[in-house]
Design a protein around this motif. Structure first.
Motif, PDB file in Angstrom:
ATOM      1  N   GLU A  28       0.749  -1.030  -0.170  1.00 48.05           N
ATOM      2  CA  GLU A  28       0.138  -0.048  -0.159  1.00 48.05           C
ATOM      3  C   GLU A  28       0.845   1.359  -0.045  1.00 48.05           C
ATOM      4  O   GLU A  28       0.274   2.547  -0.364  1.00 48.05           O
ATOM      5  CB  GLU A  28      -0.812  -0.047   1.394  1.00 48.05           C
ATOM      6  N   GLU A  29       2.124   1.206   0.345  1.00 41.45           N
ATOM      7  CA  GLU A  29       3.148   2.397   0.404  1.00 41.45           C
ATOM      8  C   GLU A  29       3.638   2.498  -1.208  1.00 41.45           C
ATOM      9  O   GLU A  29       4.459   3.358  -1.176  1.00 41.45           O
ATOM     10  CB  GLU A  29       4.194   2.020   1.400  1.00 41.45           C
ATOM     11  N   SER A  30       3.456   1.754  -1.950  1.00 41.20           N
ATOM     12  CA  SER A  30       4.141   1.785  -3.089  1.00 41.20           C
ATOM     13  C   SER A  30       3.931   3.091  -3.998  1.00 41.20           C
ATOM     14  O   SER A  30       4.936   3.737  -4.678  1.00 41.20           O
ATOM     15  CB  SER A  30       3.630   0.620  -4.148  1.00 41.20           C
ATOM     16  N   GLU A  31       2.771   3.685  -3.941  1.00 46.15           N
ATOM     17  CA  GLU A  31       2.514   4.789  -4.607  1.00 46.15           C
ATOM     18  C   GLU A  31       3.327   5.974  -4.033  1.00 46.15           C
ATOM     19  O   GLU A  31       3.836   6.790  -4.476  1.00 46.15           O
ATOM     20  CB  GLU A  31       0.863   5.222  -4.660  1.00 46.15           C
ATOM     21  N   ALA A  32       3.233   6.098  -2.701  1.00 41.80           N
ATOM     22  CA  ALA A  32       4.147   7.218  -2.019  1.00 41.80           C
ATOM     23  C   ALA A  32       5.437   6.932  -2.248  1.00 41.80           C
ATOM     24  O   ALA A  32       6.294   7.886  -2.538  1.00 41.80           O
ATOM     25  CB  ALA A  32       3.967   7.121  -0.498  1.00 41.80           C
ATOM     26  N   VAL A  33       6.306   5.952  -2.291  1.00 40.43           N
ATOM     27  CA  VAL A  33       7.839   5.513  -2.466  1.00 40.43           C
ATOM     28  C   VAL A  33       7.863   5.673  -3.851  1.00 40.43           C
ATOM     29  O   VAL A  33       8.960   6.591  -4.122  1.00 40.43           O
ATOM     30  CB  VAL A  33       7.848   4.094  -1.914  1.00 40.43           C
ATOM     31  N   ALA A  34       7.113   5.393  -4.882  1.00 39.04           N
ATOM     32  CA  ALA A  34       7.391   5.611  -6.174  1.00 39.04           C
ATOM     33  C   ALA A  34       7.359   7.138  -6.582  1.00 39.04           C
ATOM     34  O   ALA A  34       8.026   7.283  -7.608  1.00 39.04           O
ATOM     35  CB  ALA A  34       6.479   4.624  -7.052  1.00 39.04           C
TER      36      ALA A  34
END
Length: 495
Positions: free
Chosen positions: A325-331
């Motif tokens: 779920e954190e992928s968008e923030a990290v990317a």
């Protein structure tokens, strides 16, 4: 007898199961989620699950939604099932216990069986199924189990051991062993099913050493599948079974030819609706999506094995983020991947590449590569696989695919959805339905039970959408995709 106020849908997925209770206005009155289902990897390419765990969680959450709504089983017009397709289960007829782990749809244990097929039989398989046999072919995995699990083949032949797909197992258990059945699409995924005649194919049965009486009875998707006997759910009729991706397509309530969708789950299935006429000449990728009153509705479909699973791997195995779920923030910490591509061939590559021996790889890294670049490359690999599948399955269609409906987990990732629209050069439409397969299954089963009247009534049910329009020019689109294709070539190399 109480008023029929609800329909109950069960969406049995790879990593979790969901239960939804819908009222006559299509509103979700209650929902419940299972715990995360266990996945086991006993050796490279093998994927297994615990079928009994899945059943127990299915019953628990079905009771839970009734409890939340303060409803009794007598108020439910019908229970419908959306299931993961391509799995296979063996169980003891007397005890109702699985005799070995559930064989997962991602499992590649059929490779050697397929390699042993004659070229003539492979060609016959292609004509029958619209795709080449591969390590993930269910029939090959059944044959593998017969050869490798002591006494299994003999037990199935004698009738002491039953076998079937996900809904076969769930319906048999729910009805107290009264019904041993399989729905059209799950029959189709075995590789043993004649898509035109909607029956088991004698030659393929012979090729894989199977007999017709071993297999479940084939039924149309909108059938009455028996009555639930389970405590707390007793008396609920079972109406309607669909493959989860087709259930999700149904949730969009857009049923015309050329409608396309992608379900962004553990893997991703991309489908295009082509209507009720089987295409005799160009039927590659064609499957049976659902049957209504015994009449088949056909989509073209293709599957990617690792999409959401890729993000789970980046989080759990490489620890590049706390959760998928954190992928968008990290990317979003970087503007692009800086030339990094991730090809998630952890169990080979499925459509349209069909390379069981492909291996995962990350290419294009330099000393300046950061974890955000790799996470973004993982997200973009999902979109690249969807483009590859969609290009393949819409090739030769006489009508356009003007938009892509998107649903399931990663469809809520705005960075991914915008990249998908840019890469495809077409609008991506995300309905704000967090449980598309479950909602679509409730619609379909609700029509089968008479709870909902017809498609026109379903179309009147309101839904909010989020749309992503493409922004790239053709040159930018071509450049990005050519980079992906070069990376895929690396994955094809025999290490």
């Amino acid at each position: 007898m109480g008023e029929k106020r609800y329909v109950l849908s069960i969406d049995q997925g790879t990593t979790s199961t969901k239960a939804l209770l819908l009222d006559r206005k299509g509103q979700v009155a209650a929902k419940a989620y299972s715990k995360t289902h266990s996945l086991f990897y006993p050796q490279n390419g093998f994927v297994e699950q615990d079928a009994e765990e899945i059943y127990e969680e299915t019953c628990r959450i079905a009771r839970d939604v009734l409890r939340q709504a303060g409803a009794g089983a007598e108020e439910v017009a019908g229970l419908s099932l959306s299931v993961q397709t391509g799995v296979w289960i063996f169980w003891d007829r007397k005890t109702g216990k699985p005799v070995c782990p559930l064989i997962g749809w991602q499992c590649a244990r059929g490779e050697q069986i397929v390699r042993g097929m004659s070229e003539e039989d492979k060609e016959y398989f292609f004509r029958l199924n619209g795709h080449v046999p591969n390590a993930h072919t269910v029939a090959a995995k059944i044959r593998w189990a017969f050869e490798q699990v002591d006494g299994l083949g003999a037990g199935v032949r004698s009738g002491e051991i039953l076998m079937g797909s996900d809904e076969t197992w769930l319906i048999w258990k729910l009805t107290g062993g009264a019904c041993h059945v399989v729905e059209y699409n799950n029959a189709c995924t075995t590789g043993l099913f004649d898509r035109r005649r909607l029956s088991w194919d004698s030659h393929m049965l012979e090729v894989f050493g199977l007999e017709r009486q071993m297999l479940p009875r084939i039924m149309s998707s909108d059938s009455f599948f028996g009555t639930v006997e389970e405590e707390g759910l007793g008396g609920i009729p079972i109406y309607g079974v669909l493959w989860d991706s087709c259930a999700a397509l149904f949730s969009h309530r857009s049923y015309k030819m050329g409608d396309a969708k992608a379900s962004y789950g553990t893997g991703t299935t991309t489908i295009v609706n082509i209507g009720t006429k089987f295409p005799e000449e160009d039927n590659e990728h064609v499957t049976v999506g659902w049957g209504v009153k015994g009449k088949a509705h056909y989509p073209r479909q293709a599957n990617a094995l690792c999409t959401g699973a890729t993000m789970r791997w980046l989080a759990d195995s490489l620890e590049l983020m706390g959760s998928p779920e954190e992928s968008e923030a990290v990317a979003s910490l970087v503007e692009d991947t800086d030339g990094v591509y991730l090809v998630p061939a952890f169990s080979g590559l499925a459509a349209p590449y069909f390379d069981d021996r492909a291996r995962a790889c990350i290419v294009g890294m330099t000393g300046a590569t950061r974890k955000a670049h790799v996470v973004r490359a993982g997200l973009e690999s999902i979109a690249y696989q969807v483009k590859a599948m969609l290009d393949s399955i819409r090739s030769g269609l006489e009508y356009p695919c003007e938009r892509l409906f998107a649903d399931s987990g990663a469809s809520g990732n705005s960075l991914l959805m915008q990249f998908q629209a840019d890469l495809l050069g077409m609008k991506v439409v995300c309905e704000e339905v967090p449980d598309a397969s479950g909602v679509g299954m409730a619609y379909f089963g609700g029509m089968a039970s008479g709870f909902y009247k017809n498609l026109e009534e379903l179309k009147e049910l309101s839904a909010r959408t989020v749309e992503y329009a493409p922004r790239w020019d053709e040159e930018t689109r071509r450049r990005h995709y050519e980079g992906w294709q070069r990376a895929v070539e690396k994955a094809h190399q025999d290490f």
